[in-house]
Every structure is written in C-alpha cells, then in structure tokens.
Design a protein around this motif. Structure first.
Motif, PDB file in Angstrom:
ATOM      1  N   UNK A  76       0.845  -1.171   0.078  1.00 55.26           N
ATOM      2  CA  UNK A  76       0.078   0.000  -0.016  1.00 55.26           C
ATOM      3  C   UNK A  76       1.032   1.146   0.016  1.00 55.26           C
ATOM      4  N   UNK A  77       1.976   1.362   0.865  1.00 57.97           N
ATOM      5  CA  UNK A  77       2.824   2.567   0.775  1.00 57.97           C
ATOM      6  C   UNK A  77       3.632   2.687  -0.432  1.00 57.97           C
ATOM      7  N   UNK A  78       3.940   1.338  -1.074  1.00 62.25           N
ATOM      8  CA  UNK A  78       4.625   1.443  -2.323  1.00 62.25           C
ATOM      9  C   UNK A  78       3.728   1.931  -3.350  1.00 62.25           C
ATOM     10  N   UNK A  79       2.638   1.888  -3.457  1.00 65.55           N
ATOM     11  CA  UNK A  79       1.828   2.498  -4.320  1.00 65.55           C
ATOM     12  C   UNK A  79       1.792   4.171  -4.575  1.00 65.55           C
ATOM     13  N   UNK A  80       2.393   4.865  -3.548  1.00 65.45           N
ATOM     14  CA  UNK A  80       2.325   6.064  -3.604  1.00 65.45           C
ATOM     15  C   UNK A  80       3.878   6.801  -3.541  1.00 65.45           C
ATOM     16  N   UNK A  81       4.585   5.917  -2.689  1.00 68.31           N
ATOM     17  CA  UNK A  81       5.877   6.354  -2.223  1.00 68.31           C
ATOM     18  C   UNK A  81       7.034   6.642  -3.308  1.00 68.31           C
ATOM     19  N   UNK A 125       6.462  18.561   1.975  1.00 65.43           N
ATOM     20  CA  UNK A 125       5.719  17.677   2.962  1.00 65.43           C
ATOM     21  C   UNK A 125       5.982  16.465   2.975  1.00 65.43           C
ATOM     22  N   UNK A 126       5.771  15.991   4.143  1.00 64.23           N
ATOM     23  CA  UNK A 126       6.492  14.644   4.568  1.00 64.23           C
ATOM     24  C   UNK A 126       5.219  13.652   5.204  1.00 64.23           C
ATOM     25  N   UNK A 127       5.496  12.445   5.201  1.00 60.12           N
ATOM     26  CA  UNK A 127       4.493  11.417   5.469  1.00 60.12           C
ATOM     27  C   UNK A 127       5.234  10.250   6.113  1.00 60.12           C
ATOM     28  N   UNK A 128       4.777   9.935   7.432  1.00 61.59           N
ATOM     29  CA  UNK A 128       5.386   9.243   8.370  1.00 61.59           C
ATOM     30  C   UNK A 128       4.531   7.824   8.355  1.00 61.59           C
ATOM     31  N   UNK A 129       5.225   6.573   8.061  1.00 57.92           N
ATOM     32  CA  UNK A 129       4.704   5.280   8.062  1.00 57.92           C
ATOM     33  C   UNK A 129       5.272   4.473   9.003  1.00 57.92           C
ATOM     34  N   UNK A 130       4.343   3.483   9.589  1.00 57.76           N
ATOM     35  CA  UNK A 130       4.590   2.454  10.390  1.00 57.76           C
ATOM     36  C   UNK A 130       4.797   1.083   9.297  1.00 57.76           C
TER      37      UNK A 130
END
Length: 197
Positions: A76-81, A125-130
């Motif tokens: 899911x995170x790979x789809x946008x990062x 901008x930044x987005x933190x991820x678990x």
C-alpha cells in the motif's frame, strides 16, 4: 493543496500547515540544502539525558538506498511513495557504552517531528509510516543488534491528488483534517475533567 488545521486557538503556521499527503510530485527533487536542513533540525531535537539515540537511513529517488528502503515498505505504501523525492527510515540506538538507552523511541519521535516541521518550512511535505518491514530493513542495511528501525518517512513536493488515480485515495487526500476536541484531550483534577471546553 493547503489543509490548514482548524484549531481552537492560534498555533504556529508550521504546525497548522503540517499534514501527511500521499500525492508527491514525481518530477520535483529535494535539494541538498533542504535535506541537510531537515536532518540538522532532527539532530537538534531533545533526547533523554542528551543520549541522542536517533539515526536515519536516507535515500534519494534515483539512488540505490531509496530502492532498498522502498522494497521494505508495504504494498500500500509502495503505491504512492515511489514519487517521493526522499525516503528515510528513522532508527533508534537502543544501547550505548553505558547500557540501555532511556526512552529511545521517544527520541526518534521528537527528532522526526523536528524533521517533518523543517520539511514544511522548506516548502515540502512529509508522510510518516509504520507500514514497513523492520526485519527487512535490518537485513538489507546490516544493522547492528542495538539499532532498531522505528518509522519510515517519505518527503517531497506535494502534487495534485488526482495523481493518485483511484477515487478513494483522491477523496482521502482531499478530506478535511480532524482531531479530537481539546475537551477530550487534556484533563485536570481527574480523568475526563477538561482543562478547556
């Protein structure tokens, strides 16, 4: 796209403007000066007893470190990062020569918040991820036993939410920000007795 926090009283502009978008501009780069400023801000975060437990793995979109960090993220995170200018992993040093580090996760959290607020100050901008595989990070980067991955962070320039493609993701990106009211957040005297209504 600005999504200012609707606060009950004025807060600093950096705090009001900070949010976690997923739409990153794939053509925008994070400059050396911007990246250095973010890491310097993180370096000067408080830590328990000035133990400074925080470390970062840093990859730029076009380099091998970025690809290796990217490979440890959830699908899911790979789809946008992949569009972010920089991917980082915040790490904590859990032991030093004196023994166990006190509150190392708290140190990473403080440093990473400094990093994120500096990103906002830099116009990014930044987005933190678990959502990443900590064991994969350990293996991929040959981390010592006393170093533990805590958080992944995507940084870059914001793009139009339409870039995300699917309607659910676009709507989530455009949705207003929300938080619990202050009356449910801070108490005095006893649990549930609000400091401010």
């Amino acid at each position: 796209m600005d999504k200012f926090a609707e606060t009950s009283t004025a807060v600093h502009d950096l705090i009001a403007r900070r949010w976690s978008p997923r739409a990153f501009d794939p053509d925008s780069e994070v400059s050396d000066a911007q990246l250095r400023a973010m890491l310097e801000a993180a370096r000067w975060a408080p830590s328990c007893g000035n133990t400074q437990p925080t470390r970062y793995l840093v990859g730029r979109r076009s380099d091998e470190t970025f690809k290796r960090i990217f490979a440890t993220l959830t699908r899911g995170n790979q789809s946008w990062t992949h569009r972010a200018g920089v991917l980082l992993v915040g790490l904590t040093l859990t032991r030093n020569e004196k023994g166990e580090m006190p509150y190392p996760d708290y140190g990473v959290a403080l440093a990473t918040q400094n990093l994120v607020l500096q990103a906002v100050a830099e116009g990014l901008v930044a987005h933190q991820m678990a959502g990443f595989d900590a064991d994969a990070v350990r293996r991929e980067f040959s981390l010592p036993d006393e170093v533990r991955p805590v958080v992944a962070i995507a940084v870059g320039a914001q793009a139009d939410p339409g870039l995300l493609g699917d309607e659910r993701s676009i709507e989530r990106e455009r949705a207003p920000r929300s938080r619990l009211p202050l009356s449910e957040f801070a108490f005095t005297g006893e649990w549930g007795s609000a400091v401010f209504e």
